[in-house]
Structure formats: C-alpha cells, structure tokens
Design an enzyme around this catalytic site. Structure first.
Site, PDB file in Angstrom:
ATOM      1  N   GLN A 144      -5.280  -5.802   6.616  1.00 61.40           N
ATOM      2  CA  GLN A 144      -5.694  -6.388   5.941  1.00 61.40           C
ATOM      3  C   GLN A 144      -6.067  -7.566   6.690  1.00 61.40           C
ATOM      4  OE1 GLN A 144      -8.106  -5.401   3.881  1.00 61.40           O
ATOM      5  NE2 GLN A 144      -7.414  -4.204   3.287  1.00 61.40           N
ATOM      6  N   HIS A 181       1.088  -1.244  -0.186  1.00 60.77           N
ATOM      7  CA  HIS A 181      -0.069  -0.267   0.596  1.00 60.77           C
ATOM      8  C   HIS A 181       0.911   1.145  -0.201  1.00 60.77           C
ATOM      9  CE1 HIS A 181      -3.259   2.798   1.764  1.00 60.77           C
ATOM     10  NE2 HIS A 181      -3.886   1.980   0.801  1.00 60.77           N
ATOM     11  N   ASP A 203       2.231  -4.737   8.161  1.00 62.54           N
ATOM     12  CA  ASP A 203       1.779  -3.722   7.916  1.00 62.54           C
ATOM     13  C   ASP A 203       0.365  -5.012   7.977  1.00 62.54           C
ATOM     14  OD1 ASP A 203      -0.944  -2.634   6.732  1.00 62.54           O
ATOM     15  OD2 ASP A 203      -0.386  -1.722   5.310  1.00 62.54           O
TER      16      ASP A 203
END
Length: 318
Positions: free
Chosen positions: A118, A34, A115
């Site tokens: 999700q 991202h 990260d």
C-alpha cells in the site's frame, strides 16, 4: 519476481526463515497485518517452534504502536515483519524506529521485512534509505497485471538464502551421483521455472507509467483526494463510524467505515446499485477488525491517481 506479494513473503518464510529461525526464537508482527503477512509466519512458527509476539495498534496514528513494538524486540527476536501502510487505516509504520530497535536489541542477523503493497504505488519509495532487509509488493496495486509482484532484498541476505523451489532457471549445474547440484546467484535462485514473461513486461510498463506521472505528483493528488473523502464522510456525523487517523495522517487515499444499522456488505451492495464500487469485508485483516470492534467487517472507499473529486462527490451523494 514473484507471483505476488503473498508469494514473496512466503518465499522469505521458507528460504530465509527455515534456515535462520528455530525453537524459542521470536518473530514480531502486529495487529494490523494483512493475512499474507501473518499466516506465513504462523506456519513458520509451527514448523520451527518459534514464538510470535504481536505489537499493538496505535489508534492515533493508524499504525503499529512504536513503543510497543520496540518493547517486544529482544535478544530472542529473529524477525520483525510489518505493513508499511495499513490497507484499512492508512497509517504509516514507524520504520526508522523499528529498524533502529532491531539493529540495537535483536539477535545478531535479525531481519526486518516490510509489506509495501500500500506504499509502493502511492508515494516515492527509496529502498536504500529504509534500512530494512526485505520489501514485498504486488503488481496489480501498481497499475500492473495480477499474478505478479516482487521481493526486494539486501544482496548479502539473498546470497545467504537457500532455494525455495527447484527447477529450471534457478540452477548452476545439475548432477546425478557424480557431483553436487549448484544453484544460480540471486535473484534467479528464487525464480524456478518459466517466468511470468507477459506479466513482467506489463509490470515494467506500469512502473514506467507511474514514474512518468511522478510519484511526488501522485502522492500530492491522493492527499487532496483523501482530505475531501474524509471530510465528506465525517459530515455524516454519528450515522457513520470512521476508522483510522485524520486525513492528514494517512499515507493512502482510503477510508474504512461502517454505517449505523447497516451491515457493511449490504451498504456495499446498495452503493453498487448506484454505480459506486467499494469493498466490504475484513480486507484480509480479520485480527485488526476484531481489535477495532467490528468483526463483521467494514466498507472501504479507496482512491488512486486516476480518481477525481467529481467521483468523490458521486460517492458521497450515493
């Protein structure tokens, strides 16, 4: 607590990166990231003279290529930052292999940032077993409000980090000319100013809700949903191009796709007219879409614990 995962990653880039990364040091990222896990490191590299290495996508897993990322980790590597679950392809990063390669081959004190935007909302996430140094996630993806997220870090790493922003709440004692200002212990050191009180309370309630439903139950429900969604889209044959691995290899209930002869934004508009909400565009992953050969973006159908099989049927009919 941070204003979101974006701020959490920027916090690490400044409070840890500025002190630990210098000219010639290497940062390993991937093609899947991202923008929030790309741009802060690109800015850090410009500030410090560091070099960024980008690991390749493994099309079969929909995640970073484990062998390629391992090959990029060397004695010059100071940081590896990767997405846990891709927000476009749904693949799961080989975290265990990455951590092992960093601890074995990277520079002393090298860090791993994950990260988890999700992954945290969709399946059990045990920070004690992952072996990473930092984890960032966002509240609004966890049934919470916008404008809040969190950064988890290993205590000894956080204690070694300097403040990023100065102000109230993050201080120990403040002096003028008669002493040196001191700072609070983590996490207060990184939470300058009035905290997002309402958002924090709401995020706490959201976390309680997810826990009460059960993360294992959520993961099982979403696996069934993505299997139905993927099979339904696959039935359109050559009219649709689906991106990422088969449903059984996905850790998020989403499918990104394109329709032959229809721009992603147009298809999203048409679906909206039928009462179906999807997202069209690059999903904040322009380099990944270039790598997939669809620079104009994709349509992404995303599902969560509150979606139903009937809603998938309505989407496929539309």
């Amino acid at each position: 607590v941070a204003a979101g995962a974006t701020e959490a990653i920027n916090l690490v880039a400044h409070a840890w990166g500025d002190s630990h990364i210098g000219p010639g040091d290497e940062i390993v990222l991937s093609e899947l990231e991202h923008h929030s896990n790309l741009v802060p490191w690109q800015l850090l590299a410009k500030r410090t003279g560091a070099v960024i290495r980008y690991a390749k996508l493994d099309l079969t897993t929909g995640s970073v290529d484990a062998d390629d990322v391992a090959s990029l980790i060397s004695s010059k590597t100071k940081l590896v930052a990767v997405v846990h679950v891709s927000n476009v392809l749904g693949g799961v990063a080989p975290v265990e292999q990455i951590v092992e390669a960093v601890r074995k081959n990277a520079a002393p004190g090298a860090a791993v940032l994950l990260d988890a935007c999700q992954s945290a909302p969709h399946a059990p996430l045990d920070v004690s077993t992952l072996g990473v140094d930092f984890i960032a996630a966002s509240g609004h993806k966890m049934c919470g409000p916008t404008g809040i997220g969190f950064l988890w870090g290993r205590r000894e790493v956080l204690e070694d980090m300097r403040p990023w922003q100065g102000g109230g709440e993050m201080i120990g004692d403040v002096y003028l000319d008669d002493g040196e200002t001191t700072f609070a212990a983590p996490p207060a050191r990184f939470e300058a100013g009035t905290p997002p009180i309402a958002e924090a309370v709401a995020l706490g309630v959201a976390c309680d809700y997810l826990r009460d439903v059960g993360m294992d139950a959520i993961a099982s429900h979403e696996r069934a949903l993505v299997s139905k969604l993927y099979a339904g889209l696959e039935a359109f044959g050559d009219r649709l191009t689906l991106y990422g691995p088969p449903a059984e290899k996905r850790a998020a209930a989403l499918v990104a796709f394109n329709a032959e002869g229809v721009h992603a934004s147009d298809l999203a508009f048409f679906l909206d007219q039928e009462g179906v909400a999807v997202r069209a565009g690059h999903h904040c992953t322009q380099p990944l879409h270039q790598r997939l050969g669809c620079p104009g973006g994709t349509v992404r159908a995303s599902l969560a614990l509150y979606n139903t099989p009937d809603e998938i049927d309505a989407f496929l009919e539309a």
